[in-house]
Design a protein around this motif. Sequence first.
Motif, PDB file in Angstrom:
ATOM      1  N   THR A  86       0.760  -1.050  -0.018  1.00 46.05           N
ATOM      2  CA  THR A  86      -0.290  -0.046  -0.068  1.00 46.05           C
ATOM      3  C   THR A  86       0.686   1.394  -0.073  1.00 46.05           C
ATOM      4  OG1 THR A  86      -1.882  -1.171   1.203  1.00 46.05           O
ATOM      5  CG2 THR A  86      -1.624   1.321   1.551  1.00 46.05           C
ATOM      6  N   ASP A  87       2.160   1.353   0.944  1.00 51.73           N
ATOM      7  CA  ASP A  87       2.942   2.424   0.767  1.00 51.73           C
ATOM      8  C   ASP A  87       3.516   2.550  -0.627  1.00 51.73           C
ATOM      9  OD1 ASP A  87       4.239   4.607   2.013  1.00 51.73           O
ATOM     10  OD2 ASP A  87       6.219   2.940   2.355  1.00 51.73           O
ATOM     11  N   ALA A  88       3.751   1.433  -1.327  1.00 50.65           N
ATOM     12  CA  ALA A  88       4.298   1.585  -2.850  1.00 50.65           C
ATOM     13  C   ALA A  88       3.008   2.228  -3.559  1.00 50.65           C
ATOM     14  CB  ALA A  88       4.813   0.400  -3.223  1.00 50.65           C
ATOM     15  N   LEU A  89       2.095   1.740  -3.808  1.00 48.88           N
ATOM     16  CA  LEU A  89       0.952   2.397  -4.291  1.00 48.88           C
ATOM     17  C   LEU A  89       0.551   3.744  -4.177  1.00 48.88           C
ATOM     18  CD1 LEU A  89       0.427  -0.838  -5.083  1.00 48.88           C
ATOM     19  CD2 LEU A  89      -1.978  -0.382  -4.828  1.00 48.88           C
ATOM     20  N   GLU A  90       0.677   4.171  -2.717  1.00 48.33           N
ATOM     21  CA  GLU A  90       0.413   5.572  -2.700  1.00 48.33           C
ATOM     22  C   GLU A  90       1.552   6.588  -2.937  1.00 48.33           C
ATOM     23  OE1 GLU A  90      -2.504   4.748   1.250  1.00 48.33           O
ATOM     24  OE2 GLU A  90      -0.488   5.314   1.656  1.00 48.33           O
ATOM     25  N   THR A  91       2.849   5.931  -2.716  1.00 51.83           N
ATOM     26  CA  THR A  91       3.825   6.746  -3.270  1.00 51.83           C
ATOM     27  C   THR A  91       3.862   6.936  -4.593  1.00 51.83           C
ATOM     28  OG1 THR A  91       5.045   5.900  -1.316  1.00 51.83           O
ATOM     29  CG2 THR A  91       6.447   6.903  -2.987  1.00 51.83           C
ATOM     30  N   ALA A  92       3.744   5.961  -5.472  1.00 54.18           N
ATOM     31  CA  ALA A  92       3.471   6.096  -6.863  1.00 54.18           C
ATOM     32  C   ALA A  92       2.633   7.082  -7.411  1.00 54.18           C
ATOM     33  CB  ALA A  92       3.294   4.706  -7.489  1.00 54.18           C
ATOM     34  N   ALA A  93       1.475   6.949  -6.873  1.00 50.50           N
ATOM     35  CA  ALA A  93       0.262   8.032  -7.042  1.00 50.50           C
ATOM     36  C   ALA A  93       0.911   9.514  -7.015  1.00 50.50           C
ATOM     37  CB  ALA A  93      -0.790   7.709  -6.348  1.00 50.50           C
ATOM     38  N   ARG A  94       1.599   9.623  -5.524  1.00 46.71           N
ATOM     39  CA  ARG A  94       2.040  10.984  -5.562  1.00 46.71           C
ATOM     40  C   ARG A  94       3.158  11.158  -6.370  1.00 46.71           C
ATOM     41  NH1 ARG A  94       4.340  12.074  -0.978  1.00 46.71           N
ATOM     42  NH2 ARG A  94       4.784   9.983  -0.245  1.00 46.71           N
ATOM     43  N   ALA A  95       3.942  10.614  -6.788  1.00 48.50           N
ATOM     44  CA  ALA A  95       5.143  10.883  -7.571  1.00 48.50           C
ATOM     45  C   ALA A  95       4.523  11.132  -8.895  1.00 48.50           C
ATOM     46  CB  ALA A  95       6.057   9.415  -8.006  1.00 48.50           C
ATOM     47  N   VAL A  96       3.287  10.595  -9.455  1.00 49.26           N
ATOM     48  CA  VAL A  96       2.759  11.085 -10.815  1.00 49.26           C
ATOM     49  C   VAL A  96       2.301  12.576 -10.629  1.00 49.26           C
ATOM     50  CG1 VAL A  96       0.812  10.694 -12.273  1.00 49.26           C
ATOM     51  CG2 VAL A  96       2.033   8.727 -11.539  1.00 49.26           C
ATOM     52  N   LEU A  97       1.609  12.750  -9.464  1.00 49.35           N
ATOM     53  CA  LEU A  97       0.968  14.173  -9.057  1.00 49.35           C
ATOM     54  C   LEU A  97       2.259  15.316  -9.118  1.00 49.35           C
ATOM     55  CD1 LEU A  97      -1.626  13.025  -6.737  1.00 49.35           C
ATOM     56  CD2 LEU A  97      -2.243  14.086  -8.830  1.00 49.35           C
ATOM     57  N   THR A  98       3.355  14.761  -8.558  1.00 46.49           N
ATOM     58  CA  THR A  98       4.185  15.828  -7.952  1.00 46.49           C
ATOM     59  C   THR A  98       5.088  16.042  -9.498  1.00 46.49           C
ATOM     60  OG1 THR A  98       4.772  14.641  -6.174  1.00 46.49           O
ATOM     61  CG2 THR A  98       6.607  15.773  -7.105  1.00 46.49           C
ATOM     62  N   LEU A  99       5.137  15.334 -10.617  1.00 48.92           N
ATOM     63  CA  LEU A  99       5.678  15.446 -11.778  1.00 48.92           C
ATOM     64  C   LEU A  99       4.698  16.327 -12.383  1.00 48.92           C
ATOM     65  CD1 LEU A  99       7.747  13.688 -14.364  1.00 48.92           C
ATOM     66  CD2 LEU A  99       5.368  14.533 -15.188  1.00 48.92           C
ATOM     67  N   LEU A 100       3.347  16.276 -12.545  1.00 50.26           N
ATOM     68  CA  LEU A 100       2.469  17.082 -13.198  1.00 50.26           C
ATOM     69  C   LEU A 100       2.394  18.558 -12.620  1.00 50.26           C
ATOM     70  CD1 LEU A 100      -0.710  14.340 -13.278  1.00 50.26           C
ATOM     71  CD2 LEU A 100       0.893  15.264 -15.150  1.00 50.26           C
ATOM     72  N   ALA A 101       2.850  18.570 -11.372  1.00 42.47           N
ATOM     73  CA  ALA A 101       2.624  19.931 -10.826  1.00 42.47           C
ATOM     74  C   ALA A 101       4.177  20.653 -10.742  1.00 42.47           C
ATOM     75  CB  ALA A 101       2.269  20.000  -9.381  1.00 42.47           C
TER      76      ALA A 101
END
Length: 241
Positions: A40-55
């Motif tokens: 779950t930590d890996a899934l949440e971190t990946a999602a935040r990584a995508v958002l971080t790049l987009l912003a």
Amino acid sequence: MSSLNPSAEPENVSRDPDEAPQFVLPLVVRIEKAAPPARTDALETAARAVLTLLADEHALGEGPWAQAVRDWQDARIRKVVRRARGAEWRRAEALPGITVTGKATEVRVYPPVPLDGWPKDLARLQVSGTDLDDPEPPPAPDRAEPVLWLSPDLDMSAGKAMAQAGHGAQLAWWALSDARREEWRDAHFPLAVRTATPADWPTLTTSGLPVVRDAGFTEIAPGSCTVVADHPALRGAPQAR
């Protein structure tokens, strides 16, 4: 500050995404043999990584990654998660990108690359071997924060689920107003990834919230609903475009 709009959903929605040059967003998760991250930590971190790049400023306006992001979003939105450890991870960290850290997970996200144009230090990394487990069931999510609900009907590897969680986060980002995007970014993208119950899944997929439907390139059938992006700002409200 650059507007967050340049990473919004492509305006030319009538274009067949298969006709555009195909790009992929690379993500690399650090998985050391002695201390693999929790799923779950890996899934949440990946999602935040995508958002971080987009912003990120590099991906906006005239930033050095902005054209690659626009080209990627003009085609099918593809993400591929690979794993690295030891020297592999150190080489991956040396390439231009952003490392996002979760509770005990590191995920590095890179600007999009052509489907057949991966940097060699990323191309040599393995896609398989991202099977991760949670040592304990994750707690119930805080519904005051965004929740990315995974389908209870699909069996996905952790790598596949990380990519799908990233898709869900991106759909939520596209659906938000500029003000809501800015609030989410300034709060460092809090979110949870959880598997929906079979009883709740039909309601979630028909709620009007953003739904990820997989293209079927790997693991699951085309058109499968994989994730519902349940952002509080989107519940019961028209989605911003």
